[in-house]
Scaffold this active site. Structure first.
Site, PDB file in Angstrom:
ATOM      1  N   SER A  17       0.730  -1.161   0.202  1.00 12.08           N
ATOM      2  CA  SER A  17       0.161   0.139  -0.127  1.00 12.08           C
ATOM      3  C   SER A  17       0.769   1.299   0.005  1.00 12.08           C
ATOM      4  O   SER A  17       2.101   1.079   0.264  1.00 12.08           O
ATOM      5  CB  SER A  17      -0.950   0.107   1.192  1.00 12.08           C
ATOM      6  OG  SER A  17      -0.252  -0.073   2.308  1.00 12.08           O
ATOM      7  N   LYS A 226       8.902  -7.427 -21.067  1.00 12.20           N
ATOM      8  CA  LYS A 226       8.850  -8.674 -20.329  1.00 12.20           C
ATOM      9  C   LYS A 226       7.582  -8.411 -19.340  1.00 12.20           C
ATOM     10  O   LYS A 226       6.980  -9.408 -19.294  1.00 12.20           O
ATOM     11  CB  LYS A 226      10.078  -8.368 -19.090  1.00 12.20           C
ATOM     12  CG  LYS A 226      10.258  -9.555 -18.277  1.00 12.20           C
ATOM     13  CD  LYS A 226      11.581  -9.760 -17.388  1.00 12.20           C
ATOM     14  CE  LYS A 226      11.463 -10.631 -16.582  1.00 12.20           C
ATOM     15  NZ  LYS A 226      12.942 -10.568 -15.621  1.00 12.20           N
ATOM     16  N   ASP A 243       8.801   8.255  -9.499  1.00 13.63           N
ATOM     17  CA  ASP A 243       8.603   9.143  -8.465  1.00 13.63           C
ATOM     18  C   ASP A 243       8.750  10.579  -9.117  1.00 13.63           C
ATOM     19  O   ASP A 243       9.657  10.864  -9.937  1.00 13.63           O
ATOM     20  CB  ASP A 243       9.889   8.819  -7.568  1.00 13.63           C
ATOM     21  CG  ASP A 243       9.718   7.633  -6.806  1.00 13.63           C
ATOM     22  OD1 ASP A 243       8.772   6.667  -6.934  1.00 13.63           O
ATOM     23  OD2 ASP A 243      10.939   7.123  -6.162  1.00 13.63           O
ATOM     24  N   CYS A 380      -9.049  25.471  13.570  1.00 10.59           N
ATOM     25  CA  CYS A 380      -9.969  24.566  14.181  1.00 10.59           C
ATOM     26  C   CYS A 380      -9.691  24.617  15.832  1.00 10.59           C
ATOM     27  O   CYS A 380      -9.735  25.381  16.398  1.00 10.59           O
ATOM     28  CB  CYS A 380     -10.153  23.302  13.568  1.00 10.59           C
ATOM     29  SG  CYS A 380     -11.729  22.442  14.099  1.00 10.59           S
ATOM     30  N   GLY A 382      -6.878  24.523  16.705  1.00 11.50           N
ATOM     31  CA  GLY A 382      -5.730  25.793  16.696  1.00 11.50           C
ATOM     32  C   GLY A 382      -6.531  27.074  17.012  1.00 11.50           C
ATOM     33  O   GLY A 382      -5.699  27.910  17.642  1.00 11.50           O
ATOM     34  N   GLU A 404     -13.293  20.498  26.657  1.00 10.68           N
ATOM     35  CA  GLU A 404     -12.653  19.297  26.028  1.00 10.68           C
ATOM     36  C   GLU A 404     -11.502  18.987  26.806  1.00 10.68           C
ATOM     37  O   GLU A 404     -11.133  17.670  26.913  1.00 10.68           O
ATOM     38  CB  GLU A 404     -12.406  19.346  24.641  1.00 10.68           C
ATOM     39  CG  GLU A 404     -11.745  18.027  24.007  1.00 10.68           C
ATOM     40  CD  GLU A 404     -11.443  18.448  22.488  1.00 10.68           C
ATOM     41  OE1 GLU A 404     -11.484  19.707  21.985  1.00 10.68           O
ATOM     42  OE2 GLU A 404     -11.192  17.510  21.853  1.00 10.68           O
ATOM     43  N   HIS A 506     -12.098  24.724   8.637  1.00 15.35           N
ATOM     44  CA  HIS A 506     -10.907  24.007   7.872  1.00 15.35           C
ATOM     45  C   HIS A 506     -10.816  24.790   6.729  1.00 15.35           C
ATOM     46  O   HIS A 506     -11.321  24.174   5.597  1.00 15.35           O
ATOM     47  CB  HIS A 506     -10.954  22.587   7.793  1.00 15.35           C
ATOM     48  CG  HIS A 506     -10.876  21.979   9.168  1.00 15.35           C
ATOM     49  ND1 HIS A 506      -9.890  21.452   9.568  1.00 15.35           N
ATOM     50  CD2 HIS A 506     -11.794  21.591  10.048  1.00 15.35           C
ATOM     51  CE1 HIS A 506      -9.772  20.904  10.676  1.00 15.35           C
ATOM     52  NE2 HIS A 506     -11.162  20.882  11.046  1.00 15.35           N
ATOM     53  N   GLU A 508      -8.404  24.636   4.492  1.00 13.30           N
ATOM     54  CA  GLU A 508      -7.489  23.844   3.737  1.00 13.30           C
ATOM     55  C   GLU A 508      -8.228  23.039   2.905  1.00 13.30           C
ATOM     56  O   GLU A 508      -7.618  22.630   1.638  1.00 13.30           O
ATOM     57  CB  GLU A 508      -6.526  23.110   4.600  1.00 13.30           C
ATOM     58  CG  GLU A 508      -7.014  21.883   5.495  1.00 13.30           C
ATOM     59  CD  GLU A 508      -7.535  22.325   6.865  1.00 13.30           C
ATOM     60  OE1 GLU A 508      -7.775  23.524   6.877  1.00 13.30           O
ATOM     61  OE2 GLU A 508      -7.788  21.480   7.596  1.00 13.30           O
TER      62      GLU A 508
END
Ligand code: GLN
Length: 536
Positions: A17, A226, A243, A380, A382, A404, A506, A508
């Protein structure tokens, strides 16, 4: 006129994976979009969790939140960043969800007394979800999580096998991604693991049309032929997936290898050449940054950067918007005892998080950024930490906290909203997905977005406690964004600082390389100014 038949691409993975199946799928999607086709994606996850919401980010990476408020696999983030698809609840299906729905139907008697089995009931349920995700597009790219050979994957692979017979061979293209390692001791690329994984795939009745070989170097023709011979595919269907330095190089690298051309041939689609101008332009700018900006990320899951996938990307996008590269230094908030290590950072970011572990370090990082006037972005949790730090060190509420972190704090500046408290106990309600927010004029947020009304995605339970609004505002905390009814605080800032902002949402999740998010562009711009300042 008959409608164009919908085409399907199934992407499976072998050997191990983490080979980049999600990115490869996303890059394939971007190439097909560049040929004028409308694409959508479906991620099939073979694990038994109903969704990844409860999974540990260290094990599973980031939980990606869609606009319609579903916690999904991080690959959906790749799809949204590489293409124009808009992810929703239909784009990610786990085995847990499939079984949940089959068992639900069984309990309601919908199978009319029949024996409920993996084939056909589970496989039909999977196929139905594939059809649903393919509505209104030209091509659906289905990525199967895990690796071929996993017990959990079998029902999914069986569904895919049947699918080709159902919709016609010419409408399906099977792509298999596997590793071709270079073994330094013998100086050779080894194809045997890949051959085994293709055999495994063939043993469940799936023949790949295209083989993507993940390697660290270009495959010579001899190796390709191959692989072609042993795996029963044409030599030109063996594609090097080398890569790349930067993930956004992938579409161009695949195109050079002729991957999109080959896919359209397998699927019998006629399109013109892809328009890759925007990708070429993006890579040109990525390769010639004018400066490097260093961001210190003070978080909890620093050993696995996949846990902050979208955040990392959004920071890089912020760099694209400022013609600079961004280097992220991950700092473990639990080990942050001396804030002086932050002195060379051009910007500091405290990301999302859950639970109390490591909060002290995060609070100290915020204090340092605030006092030393280093550009600071809190996201968030943060943002909640910003509120706690400000309450303690500026507003004089010494033991302020989030409930929390400390359920019995005398100053719960971050807390459940009263209506949430009633339903707590059952695990609580999470605010998930897109919510509108109104910004205040004259704030950093407003000038970054250039508009008053925005919508951003959320994933949290706790909120800024409205009872502390006035006290914190009077002490100088600026509440620059709130829900349109004014009840929920969504953005906080402080003035007399180069850039200090915390967002309850968020941002992002909405950033792409072609449309870097305004808050990240603004944050990186401030960090770049600091880096220029430190140099001179
Ligand atoms: N733990 C916090 C909450 O639930 C923040 C969550 C987050 O950072 N995504 O409110």
């Amino acid at each position: 006129m008959t409608a164009k038949p919908l085409k399907f691409i199934f992407v499976t993975g072998g050997v191990l994976s983490g080979l980049g199946k999600g990115l490869s799928s996303a890059a394939i999607g971007s190439l097909l979009e560049a040929r004028g086709l409308k694409v959508n994606f479906l991620k099939l996850d073979p694990y038994l969790n109903v969704d990844p919401g409860t999974m540990n980010p260290i094990q599973h990476g980031e939980v990606y939140v869609t606009e319609d408020g579903v916690e999904t696999d991080l690959d959906l983030g790749h799809y949204e960043r590489f293409t124009h698809m808009e992810a929703n609840s239909q784009n990610n299906v786990t085995a847990g969800r499939v079984y949940d729905s089959v068992i639900g139907k069984e309990r309601r008697g919908e199978y009319l007394g029949g024996t409920v089995q993996v084939i056909p009931h589970v496989t039909d349920e999977i196929k139905e979800r594939i059809h649903r995700a393919g509505e209104n597009v030209d091509i659906l790219i289905v990525e199967v999580g895990g690796t071929v050979g996993d017990i959990e994957s079998l029902p999914f692979l069986e569904a895919i096998r049947q699918f080709r017979a159902d919709v016609g061979r010419e409408n399906v293209c099977n792509v298999h991604l596997a590793l071709v390692p270079f073994i330094a001791a013998v100086g050779e690329l080894k194809t045997k693991p890949l051959q085994h994984s293709v055999k495994e795939l063939q043993s469940v009745g799936i023949a790949p049309d295209i083989i993507l070989c993940r390697t660290d170097r270009h495959l010579p023709r001899s190796v390709k032929s191959k692989i072609g011979l042993f795996c029963n595919v044409d030599e030109d269907a063996v594609v090097t997936a080398k890569d790349v330095d930067n993930i956004y190089e992938l579409p161009l690298a695949f195109n050079e290898e002729g991957l999109d051309e080959k896919i359209t041939r397998v699927l019998g689609i006629w399109t013109g050449a892809p328009n890759l101008g925007a990708w070429e332009e993006l890579i040109r700018s990525l390769k010639a940054p004018e400066a490097e900006v260093r961001i210190a990320m003070v978080g909890k899951y620093v050993d696995l950067s996949d846990a902050y996938k979208s955040l990392n990307e959004a920071l890089y996008h912020g760099g694209i918007g400022n013609r600079c590269s961004v280097k992220i230094d991950y700092l473990d908030s639990e080990k942050l005892t001396d804030t002086a290590v932050l002195s060379q950072a051009h910007g500091i970011l405290v990301p999302h998080g859950f639970g109390s572990r490591g909060t002290a370090g995060k609070i100290e990082a915020v204090r340092y950024a605030r006092e030393q006037k280093i550009p600071f972005f809190g996201i968030c949790f943060g943002m909640q930490i910003c509120v706690i730090e400000f309450a303690r060190n500026v507003a004089g509420l010494k033991s302020a906290n989030s409930t929390e972190v400390d359920a019995s704090t005398p100053h719960p500046v971050i807390d459940f909203m009263p209506e949430q408290r009633e339903i707590e106990g059952t695990g609580g309600t999470m605010r998930l997905g897109g919510y509108p927010c109104s910004l205040r004029e004259g704030t950093v947020a407003h000038s970054a977005y250039g508009t008053f009304d925005i919508s951003e995605r959320h994933r949290h339970r706790y909120e800024f406690n409205p009872e502390y609004r006035e006290r914190l505002e009077n002490a100088g905390l600026m509440l620059s964004g709130s829900s349109p009814d004014g009840k929920l605080v969504e953005v906080v800032e402080i003035s007399d600082h180069p850039w200090f902002l915390g967002s309850q949402f968020h941002p992002e999740f909405k950033s792409t390389p072609f449309a870097p998010h305004p808050l990240f562009v603004s944050f990186i711009r401030a960090a770049r100014s600091r880096s220029d300042g430190l140099e001179h």
